[in-house]
Design an enzyme around this catalytic site. Structure first.
Site, PDB file in Angstrom:
ATOM      1  N   LYS B  62      32.978  37.018  52.153  1.00 34.50           N
ATOM      2  CA  LYS B  62      32.954  38.482  52.266  1.00 34.50           C
ATOM      3  C   LYS B  62      32.633  38.890  53.702  1.00 34.50           C
ATOM      4  CE  LYS B  62      31.650  39.126  47.421  1.00 34.50           C
ATOM      5  NZ  LYS B  62      30.534  39.273  46.458  1.00 34.50           N
ATOM      6  N   GLN B 106      24.367  40.265  45.483  1.00 37.07           N
ATOM      7  CA  GLN B 106      25.160  39.116  45.034  1.00 37.07           C
ATOM      8  C   GLN B 106      24.556  38.511  43.765  1.00 37.07           C
ATOM      9  OE1 GLN B 106      28.086  37.922  46.535  1.00 37.07           O
ATOM     10  NE2 GLN B 106      28.172  36.656  44.684  1.00 37.07           N
ATOM     11  N   ASP B 129      30.508  47.700  44.273  1.00 41.76           N
ATOM     12  CA  ASP B 129      30.811  46.797  43.159  1.00 41.76           C
ATOM     13  C   ASP B 129      31.028  47.570  41.851  1.00 41.76           C
ATOM     14  OD1 ASP B 129      31.120  44.185  43.897  1.00 41.76           O
ATOM     15  OD2 ASP B 129      29.054  43.575  43.495  1.00 41.76           O
TER      16      ASP B 129
END
Lengths: 300, 300
Positions: B62, B106, B129
């Site tokens: 990422k 994460q 997200d």
């Protein structure tokens, strides 16, 4: 009272009226018993904007149901011309009021007020209709704070009648925010475990999709959409629709019909009637949500 | 590089790697052009707790992708022993930081930190997200603020390859919070309009359900679960799974497989490879969400 239509002789009745009464009796007993010691009753506030006659009936029914089980029902009425800001001020005051446990803003709203905005004004912990995006998201995550009343009522109707959901094929017709969407999510959550298909106006092969279903929830908002040819013999059919259609044979000139054609009763194993099926269950689940909110608030 | 497996000779490749690169190029061009005048680049913060090796790879990928397109990538690393409060303090600071446009925590988190709580800590307007309950609810309401990255990537793969969704039968295998659930909602939203069925571990007749599908999204998290016998000839199959399985024939001792067995390529009309299918698309959609958040924030 009208006689039972002849076509209802096969399917077993999913009797929402009787089940809702049982649930209301249980809530009343709780409120008169273990929950009576808190110095106040649960309080549900219903806000209505304008004078839509159907919503007047709904609000009156909710008020009556609250009173019967021992929930304080507060009504706030605003004129159809009320500005969005005025409605927001009312909702803010109810959010801030420590003795208000549940708040619902009756739909439909006048065109100048965006329902999407109003949904996010209600304090999510008082959102007994479960329409706040946060509550919709918690349901999708399998961690519901409140379950929307109509889907909750449909599920209770299935459960109370011993209709298994786990591993069964369920079809939900309709993808509305209030019924179809949360119903489809609810039925496929872990622990309920149906294999769920959502149909809608763009579905091209409704008969084929429904024909494979053990459970059909008809929530399309279209009078008598679901026909016998759509239904697998023995399937459980829950009719969420309620529509007035012209009927010259009635003194009133109209009768109530659902999303399910009466001929479905000749094929289905179970069928919820209209009226007397999902409608009373929706109100019973609203009362249950209000009592749950009260319990959470008083018990910290 | 390994040769294309022979079984891949029928299905057309849903090439996520190439499409993701195109999207990244577009984002880079936007950031070098019309979006360059704002005195700062978009900033995505990635918070990682502990040292799970797989998540280290994801975070590094990422970071690299951000840098390539011109997004500032900020990494915050906490030890596996970090208390939930310490993580919350980090998230709060990122929420409050005006130059941070996107925040993601994460997964997986250590066992002592509840992911469900963490999801609601991130400012929903920075939640690239799309895991915050409010964002999940907005998606369910058909008014998404952000679309979860993997479902968004799968949809783009279908669209870019001219695969029609409206009125088509889609099956989503898996009901996870991150992929299956939002994927199934997304595909059935107005404007996308697939007739969607969600399957899961309690589904009893996967072959029958999948056999009726024009589109299958395999997101069960089970290596090579979907077999040729499950798939209608010509169907489009998107493989969300990614698993390491032992393979003595490889120098590394392992290879990557998806949720779809390679034999499916002999039946399907379209198939996304693993790797090089959904994985790169997920990252491209994360970048797109970060740029969108940046645009909203700088343009007010």
């Amino acid at each position: 009272m009208n006689p039972q239509p002849e076509s209802a002789k096969h399917a077993r009745l999913l009797d929402g009226k009787a089940l809702a009464q049982r649930i209301r009796d249980e809530l009343a007993a709780q409120l008169a018993g273990p929950l009576a010691k808190h110095g106040r009753a649960p309080c549900l506030a219903v806000v209505r904007v304008g004078d839509d006659p159907a919503s007047e009936v709904y609000v009156r029914n909710k008020h009556k149901a609250c009173t019967e089980v021992g929930i304080e029902s507060r009504r706030v009425e605003l004129p159809a011309s009320a500005a969005a800001d005025a409605l927001k001020a009312v909702v803010d005051a109810l959010n801030a009021d420590p003795v208000v446990d549940g708040i619902l803003v009756q739909l439909p709203l006048p065109d100048h007020i965006a329902a999407a905005a109003v949904r996010s004004w209600v304090d999510p912990t008082k959102d007994v209709d479960a329409l706040h995006p946060e509550n919709a998201g918690l349901l999708a995550a399998g961690e519901p704070r409140f379950i929307p009343c109509t889907p909750a009522g449909c599920l209770e109707l299935l459960r109370a009648n011993g209709i298994e959901t786990s591993g069964r094929r369920a079809v939900v017709i309709g993808r509305s925010l209030i019924v179809g969407r949360p119903m489809s999510i609810l039925l496929s959550l872990p622990g309920i475990d149906a294999t769920v298909t959502v149909c809608h106006s763009r579905t091209t092969d409704l008969a084929a999709v429904c024909g494979g279903a053990d459970i059909i929830i008809a929530a399309a908002g279209k009078p008598e959409l679901l026909r016998a040819a759509h239904v697998r013999p023995g399937a459980a059919v829950v009719d969420v629709g309620i529509h007035r259609v012209a009927d010259a044979s009635r003194k009133s000139g109209w009768r109530l019909v659902g999303d399910v054609h009466p001929e479905v009763a000749e094929v289905a194993g179970y069928l919820s009637p209209v009226p007397g099926g999902v409608g009373p269950m929706t109100i019973a689940m609203l009362l249950r949500n209000a009592v749950e909110s009260f319990q959470r608030r008083i018990e910290g």
